[in-house]
Enzyme design. Sequence first.
Site, PDB file in Angstrom:
ATOM      1  N   ASP A  56      36.445   2.373 -42.929  1.00 34.74           N
ATOM      2  CA  ASP A  56      35.816   1.354 -43.767  1.00 34.74           C
ATOM      3  C   ASP A  56      36.535   0.006 -43.638  1.00 34.74           C
ATOM      4  OD1 ASP A  56      33.897   0.761 -46.004  1.00 34.74           O
ATOM      5  OD2 ASP A  56      35.790   0.208 -46.952  1.00 34.74           O
ATOM      6  N   THR A  89      30.858  -4.275 -44.149  1.00 41.05           N
ATOM      7  CA  THR A  89      32.105  -5.040 -44.241  1.00 41.05           C
ATOM      8  C   THR A  89      32.705  -5.311 -42.873  1.00 41.05           C
ATOM      9  OG1 THR A  89      33.346  -3.001 -44.616  1.00 41.05           O
ATOM     10  CG2 THR A  89      32.644  -4.203 -46.551  1.00 41.05           C
ATOM     11  N   THR A  90      32.624  -4.314 -41.976  1.00 40.49           N
ATOM     12  CA  THR A  90      33.176  -4.520 -40.632  1.00 40.49           C
ATOM     13  C   THR A  90      32.353  -5.574 -39.906  1.00 40.49           C
ATOM     14  OG1 THR A  90      33.707  -2.176 -40.659  1.00 40.49           O
ATOM     15  CG2 THR A  90      33.965  -3.317 -38.570  1.00 40.49           C
ATOM     16  N   ASP A 381      29.465   3.769 -50.228  1.00 39.31           N
ATOM     17  CA  ASP A 381      28.696   2.798 -49.433  1.00 39.31           C
ATOM     18  C   ASP A 381      27.233   3.196 -49.369  1.00 39.31           C
ATOM     19  OD1 ASP A 381      31.020   1.492 -48.930  1.00 39.31           O
ATOM     20  OD2 ASP A 381      30.989   1.713 -46.745  1.00 39.31           O
TER      21      ASP A 381
HETATM   22  P1  ADP Z   1      29.985  -1.763 -41.341  1.00 39.13           P
HETATM   23  O1  ADP Z   1      31.293  -1.768 -42.064  1.00 39.13           O
HETATM   24  O2  ADP Z   1      29.651  -3.126 -40.817  1.00 39.13           O
HETATM   25  O3  ADP Z   1      28.886  -1.151 -42.120  1.00 39.13           O
HETATM   26  P2  ADP Z   1      29.779   0.559 -39.682  1.00 39.13           P
HETATM   27  O4  ADP Z   1      30.908   1.192 -38.953  1.00 39.13           O
HETATM   28  O5  ADP Z   1      29.248   1.263 -40.867  1.00 39.13           O
HETATM   29  O6  ADP Z   1      30.239  -0.896 -40.055  1.00 39.13           O
HETATM   30  O7  ADP Z   1      28.618   0.318 -38.636  1.00 39.13           O
HETATM   31  C1  ADP Z   1      27.414  -0.269 -39.013  1.00 39.13           C
HETATM   32  C2  ADP Z   1      26.556  -0.518 -37.795  1.00 39.13           C
HETATM   33  O8  ADP Z   1      26.265   0.712 -37.132  1.00 39.13           O
HETATM   34  C3  ADP Z   1      25.228  -1.144 -38.173  1.00 39.13           C
HETATM   35  O9  ADP Z   1      24.953  -2.193 -37.295  1.00 39.13           O
HETATM   36  C4  ADP Z   1      24.251   0.020 -38.006  1.00 39.13           C
HETATM   37  O10 ADP Z   1      22.943  -0.414 -37.699  1.00 39.13           O
HETATM   38  C5  ADP Z   1      24.876   0.759 -36.864  1.00 39.13           C
HETATM   39  N1  ADP Z   1      24.423   2.166 -36.762  1.00 39.13           N
HETATM   40  C6  ADP Z   1      24.334   3.082 -37.737  1.00 39.13           C
HETATM   41  N2  ADP Z   1      23.866   4.268 -37.260  1.00 39.13           N
HETATM   42  C7  ADP Z   1      23.633   4.067 -35.946  1.00 39.13           C
HETATM   43  C8  ADP Z   1      23.127   4.887 -34.885  1.00 39.13           C
HETATM   44  N3  ADP Z   1      22.782   6.150 -35.091  1.00 39.13           N
HETATM   45  N4  ADP Z   1      23.030   4.339 -33.645  1.00 39.13           N
HETATM   46  C9  ADP Z   1      23.409   3.055 -33.439  1.00 39.13           C
HETATM   47  N5  ADP Z   1      23.880   2.242 -34.379  1.00 39.13           N
HETATM   48  C10 ADP Z   1      23.988   2.723 -35.623  1.00 39.13           C
HETATM   49 MG    MG Z   2      28.718   0.782 -42.798  1.00 43.73          MG
END
Ligand code: ADP
Ligand code: MG
Length: 514
Positions: A56, A89-90, A381
């Site tokens: 996170d 957040t990332t 989240d």
């Molecule tokens: P954040 O802290 O920004 O939420 P995450 O590590 O949760 O970071 O990653 C979020 C990103 O991953 C988003 O852009 C989301 O659309 C993408 N994402 C989620 N599931 C998938 C998937 N199955 N395939 C590709 N991208 C995905």
């Molecule tokens: Mg996320």
Amino acid sequence: MFIMSEDSQRTQGRDAQSSNIMAGKAVAESVRTTLGPRGMDKMLVDSGGDVVITNDGATILNEMDIEHPAAQMIVEVADTQEEEVGDGTTTAAVLAGNLLGEAEDLIEQDVHATTIVEGYHEASEIALEAIAEQVDEADVDDEILRQVAESSMTGKGTGGLTAETLAETVVDAIQHVDTDEGVARDNVTVHTEVGASSNATELVPGIIVDEEPAHDGMPSEVEDASIAILDVELDIQTGDVDAEYAIDSIDQLNAAIDAEEGELQGYAETVADSGADVVFTTEDVADRVANALANEGILVFEGLGDSDARQVAAATGARRVGDLDDLEESDFGSADRIHTESFGGDDLAFVEGGAAAETVTVFVRGGTEHVVDELERAIGDALDVVATALESGEVVPGAGATEIAIADKIREEAAGIEGRKQLAVTAFADAVDIVPRTLAANTGRDPIDVLVDLRAAHDSEGRAGLITKGDEVTIDDPFEYGVVDPADVKREAIESATEAATMIARIDDVIAAE
Ligand code: ADP
Ligand code: MG
């Protein structure tokens, strides 16, 4: 002439700009590898040896103990994102860092900071329009909510449990607290308990408090419970005048014991006669009182914390009573079922179906402390994004597709923007590319190749993301694979990243007092 203390430090002009930008970029860079379904986790060890393992963004940045003031502003971006929408957040931090990186290049090309700021603001407006264009036309139904939850949890430490099953629990929880006045997100709590596999994670239709019955002989389950909450000690009142005897004969001793006995008996009778069958008290209960109440089949919890007492009151509708003489049925709350259960060494009381509020608890289980902690963050989240998506009714494609569309629209419109500002607007589009690029890098793909393919697919098909499902990685329409994010998460990321980056870029003088 000195106008500042001799100890204070001052950095000016380009030096100030570039050191701030470098610090901001470095912070954003530190979370880049955690982005997306194949993002890696980080292990953070504090000076006391405490370990946190997480994916996170906000948690990582907050655990990192960052001191540089400009870097601290990137941490604030992640914090704002977390507070406002609960996820992304990332993305927000990485975007802010890349906006700074692009700003640095522009400054080197002698584009003035104010031009960069103007260009970035203009580009962020275009980005918001692009997000609006990406919003799914279909209604946000259960299935889409489930996809939102799953997309937000994919790649988190969900232990043996698939994000799929957890997503159901999350959507159930939010639907429970969905009212005509909106989603009462605060009525969903998360309770963690180490011990079982994460598969045992479940939704409890009520609240959980860390309490055990005051006496072994008490029932472990009461249905249709009438509940009293007391702030009264059911024990000999030390300090009472009649508790201080000068004992100089056996008769007097017996009289004293009788008096005590009578006092305790009185408490037990008052409580039993009140008609309550479950009692929570924030104070102590004497063993003899507990024993007497156990004989009456009354379930008592003693020494409750104030916040637990408030929670029970809110859920059941009970009014807290500070004087036993005032205890009346009208103060009682009620619940469909109260039961106690022991998990390892922990005793928990479940208060289900409280009459006053539709509160629910996601009861998170996991093999170790680290697993449940990360699961708690991931579920937190997911609850936030499902609530956000349900309230706004707007979702956009994930997997980088929305970012590709944003960058595309900005480049298109940049053509009509005059002068050096055009450079800043285009730079913003380049910065937004960081999201699909990073998703590519984190899945072991070449970022440039993927970007080229995504743009081509976007031009021909409209929606194109880099989708990860199981072992497969494909470029396709994310909606077809259920990879969806709330539109508000994307909006907030653009807005907060733009704000922080422009604020940092405008600073040309850092004065630090020692
Ligand atoms: P954040 O802290 O920004 O939420 P995450 O590590 O949760 O970071 O990653 C979020 C990103 O991953 C988003 O852009 C989301 O659309 C993408 N994402 C989620 N599931 C998938 C998937 N199955 N395939 C590709 N991208 C995905
Ligand atoms: Mg996320």
